[in-house]
Scaffold this active site. Sequence first.
Site, mmCIF file in Angstrom:
data_model
loop_
_atom_site.group_PDB
_atom_site.id
_atom_site.type_symbol
_atom_site.label_atom_id
_atom_site.label_comp_id
_atom_site.label_asym_id
_atom_site.label_seq_id
_atom_site.Cartn_x
_atom_site.Cartn_y
_atom_site.Cartn_z
ATOM 1 N N VAL A 54 0.812 -1.217 0.000
ATOM 2 C CA VAL A 54 0.000 0.000 0.000
ATOM 3 C C VAL A 54 0.847 1.270 0.000
ATOM 4 O O VAL A 54 0.332 2.356 -0.289
ATOM 5 C CB VAL A 54 -0.981 0.028 1.193
ATOM 6 C CG1 VAL A 54 -2.007 -1.081 1.080
ATOM 7 C CG2 VAL A 54 -0.243 -0.028 2.528
ATOM 8 N N SER A 132 -7.829 3.084 15.570
ATOM 9 C CA SER A 132 -7.421 2.407 16.806
ATOM 10 C C SER A 132 -7.800 3.262 18.000
ATOM 11 O O SER A 132 -7.896 4.497 17.900
ATOM 12 C CB SER A 132 -5.908 2.174 16.811
ATOM 13 O OG SER A 132 -5.460 1.755 18.087
ATOM 14 N N TYR A 145 2.394 5.587 15.643
ATOM 15 C CA TYR A 145 1.155 4.843 15.427
ATOM 16 C C TYR A 145 -0.064 5.702 15.766
ATOM 17 O O TYR A 145 -1.044 5.746 15.008
ATOM 18 C CB TYR A 145 1.173 3.581 16.287
ATOM 19 C CG TYR A 145 0.033 2.633 16.047
ATOM 20 C CD1 TYR A 145 -0.004 1.834 14.906
ATOM 21 C CD2 TYR A 145 -1.010 2.518 16.962
ATOM 22 C CE1 TYR A 145 -1.053 0.946 14.685
ATOM 23 C CE2 TYR A 145 -2.058 1.633 16.752
ATOM 24 C CZ TYR A 145 -2.072 0.849 15.617
ATOM 25 O OH TYR A 145 -3.106 -0.019 15.391
#
Length: 239
Positions: A54, A132, A145
């Site tokens: 990706v 998340s 992240y």
Amino acid sequence: MKLQGQVAIITGGAKGIGMEIAKAFAQEGAKVIAADMGEMTYECENVFYKKLNVTDSQGCKVFFDEVLAEFGHVDILVNNAGITKDAMTRKMTDEQWDAVINVNLKGVFNLTRHVGPQMENQGKGSIINISSVVGVFGNIGQANYAATKAGVLGLTMTWAKEFARKGANVRVNAIAPGYVMTDILKTVPQELLDGFAKLTMLGRLGQPEEIAKVALFLASDDSSYITGQTINVNGGMRL
């Protein structure tokens, strides 16, 4: 058969949460393309594997063109592919930062930039971005992240506006899972897992199938009046 006749792309679809979403969609009648860098870890009727990085913008365009040529249309996109490279901010390297940004944020953009306009032109579609709990609350040692998963929420709200602005029934939503028992968590010591579970109101960790059920809801007409939203599937986690 809530997805009968529909075509779905799921990135990171070779295992874990992506695998369970692929299975759930296929069981409801969809033809599913599981796009992943890793090899498939399962077999399921109407789930087709295609290798995809990706982070490769041109590769995503080639992949999308191949899917259109083979299946004719794309009705559902689940942006699930993601990685972690954890470190405290003062110790985080450029490689750790760039790798996570490229997969988790740029990778989401790379495919949606092609699929979203196609859905807009055909007049309908559902895009589901996997964020998340860390993108909502942040987490120590996961600055990279957390930044990507928070960024995904911004993309979700933006694309919900962009792809529907001309009247197309294109819905864009996000799922923000908490701690889910994937292969990564299975390597974590039990005492840490018990600690994660205590952070939730339900007192347990999630299962990939529970995320897949929410994805199926968002992909189907059951959620026909829901767009631009983030559904937190975390057992009532308190961070």
